[in-house]
Design an enzyme around this catalytic site. Structure first.
Site, PDB file in Angstrom:
ATOM      1  N   GLY A  45       0.774  -1.234   0.000  1.00 18.44           N
ATOM      2  CA  GLY A  45       0.000   0.000   0.000  1.00 18.44           C
ATOM      3  C   GLY A  45       0.809   1.290   0.000  1.00 18.44           C
ATOM      4  N   GLU A 100       4.052   4.267   5.836  1.00 16.79           N
ATOM      5  CA  GLU A 100       2.831   3.463   5.767  1.00 16.79           C
ATOM      6  C   GLU A 100       1.737   4.239   5.030  1.00 16.79           C
ATOM      7  OE1 GLU A 100       1.356   0.891   5.467  1.00 16.79           O
ATOM      8  OE2 GLU A 100       0.821  -0.045   7.375  1.00 16.79           O
ATOM      9  N   ASP A 101       0.822   3.514   4.411  1.00 15.21           N
ATOM     10  CA  ASP A 101      -0.260   4.177   3.679  1.00 15.21           C
ATOM     11  C   ASP A 101      -1.331   4.711   4.618  1.00 15.21           C
ATOM     12  OD1 ASP A 101      -1.113   1.638   4.415  1.00 15.21           O
ATOM     13  OD2 ASP A 101      -1.793   1.049   2.426  1.00 15.21           O
ATOM     14  N   ASP A 104      -5.335   2.404  10.802  1.00 18.89           N
ATOM     15  CA  ASP A 104      -6.725   2.269  11.217  1.00 18.89           C
ATOM     16  C   ASP A 104      -6.733   1.841  12.690  1.00 18.89           C
ATOM     17  OD1 ASP A 104      -9.447   2.011  11.258  1.00 18.89           O
ATOM     18  OD2 ASP A 104      -9.519   0.180  10.063  1.00 18.89           O
ATOM     19  N   LYS A 132      -6.861   7.184  10.390  1.00 20.57           N
ATOM     20  CA  LYS A 132      -8.272   7.129  10.791  1.00 20.57           C
ATOM     21  C   LYS A 132      -8.320   7.057  12.309  1.00 20.57           C
ATOM     22  CE  LYS A 132     -10.119   4.336   6.955  1.00 20.57           C
ATOM     23  NZ  LYS A 132     -10.591   2.970   6.627  1.00 20.57           N
ATOM     24  N   PHE A 153     -13.790   3.578   3.990  1.00 23.49           N
ATOM     25  CA  PHE A 153     -12.793   2.796   3.271  1.00 23.49           C
ATOM     26  C   PHE A 153     -12.376   3.555   2.011  1.00 23.49           C
ATOM     27  CE2 PHE A 153     -10.923  -0.629   0.857  1.00 23.49           C
ATOM     28  CZ  PHE A 153     -10.220  -1.315   1.838  1.00 23.49           C
ATOM     29  N   VAL A 154     -11.094   3.842   1.907  1.00 22.17           N
ATOM     30  CA  VAL A 154     -10.602   4.622   0.771  1.00 22.17           C
ATOM     31  C   VAL A 154      -9.642   3.799  -0.087  1.00 22.17           C
ATOM     32  CG1 VAL A 154     -10.875   6.883   1.857  1.00 22.17           C
ATOM     33  CG2 VAL A 154      -8.764   5.599   2.215  1.00 22.17           C
ATOM     34  N   ASP A 160      -5.763  -0.283  -1.945  1.00 17.95           N
ATOM     35  CA  ASP A 160      -6.550  -1.154  -2.819  1.00 17.95           C
ATOM     36  C   ASP A 160      -7.869  -1.580  -2.199  1.00 17.95           C
ATOM     37  OD1 ASP A 160      -5.287  -2.922  -0.826  1.00 17.95           O
ATOM     38  OD2 ASP A 160      -6.139  -4.534  -2.036  1.00 17.95           O
ATOM     39  N   ARG A 166      -4.883   0.564  -6.967  1.00 18.56           N
ATOM     40  CA  ARG A 166      -3.635   1.066  -6.386  1.00 18.56           C
ATOM     41  C   ARG A 166      -2.974   2.114  -7.283  1.00 18.56           C
ATOM     42  NH1 ARG A 166      -2.116  -2.176  -2.027  1.00 18.56           N
ATOM     43  NH2 ARG A 166      -2.546  -4.397  -2.165  1.00 18.56           N
TER      44      ARG A 166
HETATM   45  P1  IMP Z   1      -4.516  -1.571  11.107  1.00 18.75           P
HETATM   46  O1  IMP Z   1      -4.040  -0.182  11.440  1.00 18.75           O
HETATM   47  O2  IMP Z   1      -3.701  -2.651  11.748  1.00 18.75           O
HETATM   48  O3  IMP Z   1      -5.989  -1.730  11.379  1.00 18.75           O
HETATM   49  O4  IMP Z   1      -4.377  -1.878   9.580  1.00 18.75           O
HETATM   50  C1  IMP Z   1      -3.960  -0.964   8.670  1.00 18.75           C
HETATM   51  C2  IMP Z   1      -3.910  -1.646   7.327  1.00 18.75           C
HETATM   52  O5  IMP Z   1      -5.241  -1.981   6.890  1.00 18.75           O
HETATM   53  C3  IMP Z   1      -3.354  -0.693   6.298  1.00 18.75           C
HETATM   54  O6  IMP Z   1      -1.979  -0.873   6.150  1.00 18.75           O
HETATM   55  C4  IMP Z   1      -4.128  -1.070   5.051  1.00 18.75           C
HETATM   56  O7  IMP Z   1      -3.452  -2.095   4.372  1.00 18.75           O
HETATM   57  C5  IMP Z   1      -5.454  -1.589   5.559  1.00 18.75           C
HETATM   58  N1  IMP Z   1      -6.503  -0.538   5.501  1.00 18.75           N
HETATM   59  C6  IMP Z   1      -7.101   0.066   6.557  1.00 18.75           C
HETATM   60  N2  IMP Z   1      -8.009   0.973   6.151  1.00 18.75           N
HETATM   61  C7  IMP Z   1      -7.981   0.954   4.803  1.00 18.75           C
HETATM   62  C8  IMP Z   1      -8.711   1.696   3.786  1.00 18.75           C
HETATM   63  O8  IMP Z   1      -9.545   2.577   4.034  1.00 18.75           O
HETATM   64  N3  IMP Z   1      -8.394   1.378   2.497  1.00 18.75           N
HETATM   65  C9  IMP Z   1      -7.472   0.434   2.165  1.00 18.75           C
HETATM   66  N4  IMP Z   1      -6.768  -0.263   3.078  1.00 18.75           N
HETATM   67  C10 IMP Z   1      -7.027  -0.019   4.388  1.00 18.75           C
HETATM   68 MG    MG Z   2      -0.767  -1.318   4.472  1.00 15.63          MG
END
Ligand code: IMP
Ligand code: MG
Length: 180
Positions: A45, A100-101, A104, A132, A153-154, A160, A166
């Site tokens: 990502g 990081e992209d 969440d 987020k 969700f973006v 992706d 992507r």
């Molecule tokens: P978390 O912070 O462990 O919940 O996970 C983050 C990962 O979930 C990111 O690196 C993304 O790969 C994926 N992710 C979370 N939200 C989104 C979204 O809105 N779009 C696309 N991927 C997302």
């Molecule tokens: Mg990621």
């Protein structure tokens, strides 16, 4: 590739993204002057963000890549992370900046930070393009954040849905019908 019929909203256009990425790169350049900086891109990502960001960092940086996935059957981030591809470089004495992209729940990065810290770098910090805050389940220190966004969700700019979108150069929200 006509995306009009599946686009609910363009959340961050290309110019806004590139301006923000440049701003982040300039901050990082100031903060890490005279330090050995290793940029660690979290695949897949963050790949577009990383490519643009590193152009704006006017330092002798090294780059490396990691791929991780949530371990187990759950579709939700569990916090137990499997390393699919590890770093090729050693990190002793270096300042790591994880690129990081999106953050969440924070569970993936909480794991990654601890994992990288245990290898003896000088420091470990995070630079995320998107954040987020409402999804957070664990506290992660994010030194650099591009945009705080609402809990939607973006996709695009590296992010992706089912491995698609992507390559779109801006961030957008898909219409609900795409998921059904
Ligand atoms: P978390 O912070 O462990 O919940 O996970 C983050 C990962 O979930 C990111 O690196 C993304 O790969 C994926 N992710 C979370 N939200 C989104 C979204 O809105 N779009 C696309 N991927 C997302
Ligand atoms: Mg990621």
């Amino acid at each position: 590739m006509d995306l009009n019929h599946i686009t609910k909203e363009i959340m961050i256009d290309e110019v806004s993204l590139l301006n923000k990425v440049k701003e982040l790169g300039e901050k990082i350049t100031r903060d890490y002057a005279d330090k050995d900086l290793l940029l660690v891109c979290v695949l897949n990502g963050a790949v577009m963000f990383m490519a643009d960001l590193m152009k704006s960092i006017k330092l002798n940086v090294e780059i490396d890549f990691m791929a991780v996935s949530s371990y187990g059957l759950s579709t939700k981030s569990s916090g137990v992370v499997k390393i699919i591809k590890d770093l090729d470089k050693t990190v002793e004495g270096k300042h790591i900046l994880i690129v990081e992209d999106i953050i969440d729940s924070g569970l993936t990065l909480a794991y990654l930070i601890e994992n990288l810290k245990s290898r003896g770098p000088e420091s470990v910090e995070i630079c995320t393009l998107l954040n987020k805050p409402s999804g957070r389940k664990t506290d992660v220190p994010t030194k650099y954040v591009g945009f705080d966004i609402k809990n939607e969700f973006v996709v695009g700019y590296g992010l992706d849905y089912a491995e698609k979108y992507r390559n779109v150069p801006y961030i957008f929200v898909l219409k609900e019908e795409v998921y059904s």
